[in-house]
Write an enzyme that holds these catalytic residues in place. Structure first.
Site, PDB file in Angstrom:
ATOM      1  N   VAL A  10       0.864  -1.180   0.000  1.00 23.87           N
ATOM      2  CA  VAL A  10       0.000   0.000   0.000  1.00 23.87           C
ATOM      3  C   VAL A  10       0.898   1.226   0.000  1.00 23.87           C
ATOM      4  CG1 VAL A  10      -2.079  -0.996   1.049  1.00 23.87           C
ATOM      5  CG2 VAL A  10      -0.249  -0.159   2.527  1.00 23.87           C
ATOM      6  N   SER A  11       0.404   2.304  -0.597  1.00 21.94           N
ATOM      7  CA  SER A  11       1.220   3.504  -0.780  1.00 21.94           C
ATOM      8  C   SER A  11       1.325   4.379   0.460  1.00 21.94           C
ATOM      9  CB  SER A  11       0.669   4.343  -1.939  1.00 21.94           C
ATOM     10  OG  SER A  11       0.688   3.583  -3.120  1.00 21.94           O
ATOM     11  N   THR A  12       0.332   4.318   1.339  1.00 22.54           N
ATOM     12  CA  THR A  12       0.369   5.162   2.534  1.00 22.54           C
ATOM     13  C   THR A  12       0.200   4.306   3.773  1.00 22.54           C
ATOM     14  OG1 THR A  12      -2.010   5.572   2.681  1.00 22.54           O
ATOM     15  CG2 THR A  12      -0.734   7.046   1.255  1.00 22.54           C
TER      16      THR A  12
END
Length: 193
Positions: A10-12
Site C-alpha cells: 500500500v502507498s500510505t
C-alpha cells in the site's frame, strides 16, 4: 519444491493490506512466504519487502500478487521486472487476472504481461488526470482543497504578534502556540500583507 511467494503493498501508512493478504493466503501463499510493504509508493524502484520477496524467489517459484499495479507504475518498469523473473526461472501469478499463472517465459505469457502492464500504466495516468482536473475545478470554484486544518486561528496569531511587539521573545511565543518560530513568522507576515 517450488513455492508461492506473496507480495502486498500500500502507498500510505493509513491504507491497509488486510484484503491483499487475505487473498494471497487464500491463493495458497504460506504466511512465512508473504512480504508486505506499508507506505511505499509503486513508483519507487526499491521497496524493502519487495526486494526481500525477490531474494526469496528461486527457480520454479512463483511470485503471487493481487493486482498488476502492485509491481510498479510504468510499463517499462514492469517489463524490466518480467525480464528479471525470466532470468530467475520464476513465474508470476496475478490474482485479478482470473487466478491463472502468467508464464513470462512463453511468448503468450510475455505478450499478456506487456498488455496488462500497459493497461495498468494507462489506468494510473487516467486516475492522475482525474485528480488534477478535480483539484483545478475545486480551486476555480473557490472550494476547500482539504489538507490539514489550521489549529491556530488568525486571531491567536494577531494576539501573539502583539505579545512580541510588547517585548516577549518570539521563540517563546511561538513555542507557547505549539509551532516553530519560522511558522509563526510566516503566519504573521501573511496577516500583515
Amino acid at each position: 519444491m517450488p513455492k508461492l511467494i506473496g507480495y502486498a503493498r500500500v502507498s500510505t501508512r493509513q491504507q491497509s493490506t488486510d484484503r491483499q493478504q487475505a487473498d494471497l493466503l487464500a491463493a495458497g501463499v504460506r504466511r512465512d512466504d508473504l512480504y508486505v510493504d506499508h507506505g511505499v509508493s509503486g513508483a519507487r524502484a526499491s521497496r524493502p519487502q519487495f526486494d526481500r520477496a525477490l531474494d526469496a524467489l528461486i527457480t520454479g517459484d512463483t511470485l503471487v500478487i493481487t493486482t498488476l499495479d502492485r509491481l510498479g507504475r510504468s510499463t517499462q518498469n514492469m517489463l524490466a521486472f518480467a525480464d528479471e523473473l525470466r532470468r530467475r526461472g520464476a513465474g508470476l501469478r496475478v490474482l485479478n487476472l482470473g487466478g491463472g499463472d502468467v508464464d513470462t517465459a512463453t511468448p503468450m505469457g510475455s505478450m499478456l504481461f506487456t498488455i496488462m502492464a500497459a493497461l495498468a500504466q494507462m489506468e494510473h495516468e487516467i486516475k492522475r488526470e482525474r485528480v488534477i482536473d478535480s483539484i483545478s475545478k475545486r480551486r476555480e470554484a473557490g472550494k476547500d482543497l482539504g489538507g490539514r486544518p489550521r489549529r491556530i486561528t488568525d486571531s491567536q496569531i494577531r494576539s501573539a504578534v502583539r505579545l512580541v511587539e510588547g517585548g516577549e521573545p518570539a521563540a517563546q511565543v511561538a513555542r507557547d502556540l505549539g509551532m516553530s518560530r519560522a511558522t509563526f513568522y510566516r503566519r504573521s507576515r501573511s496577516l500583515a500583507g
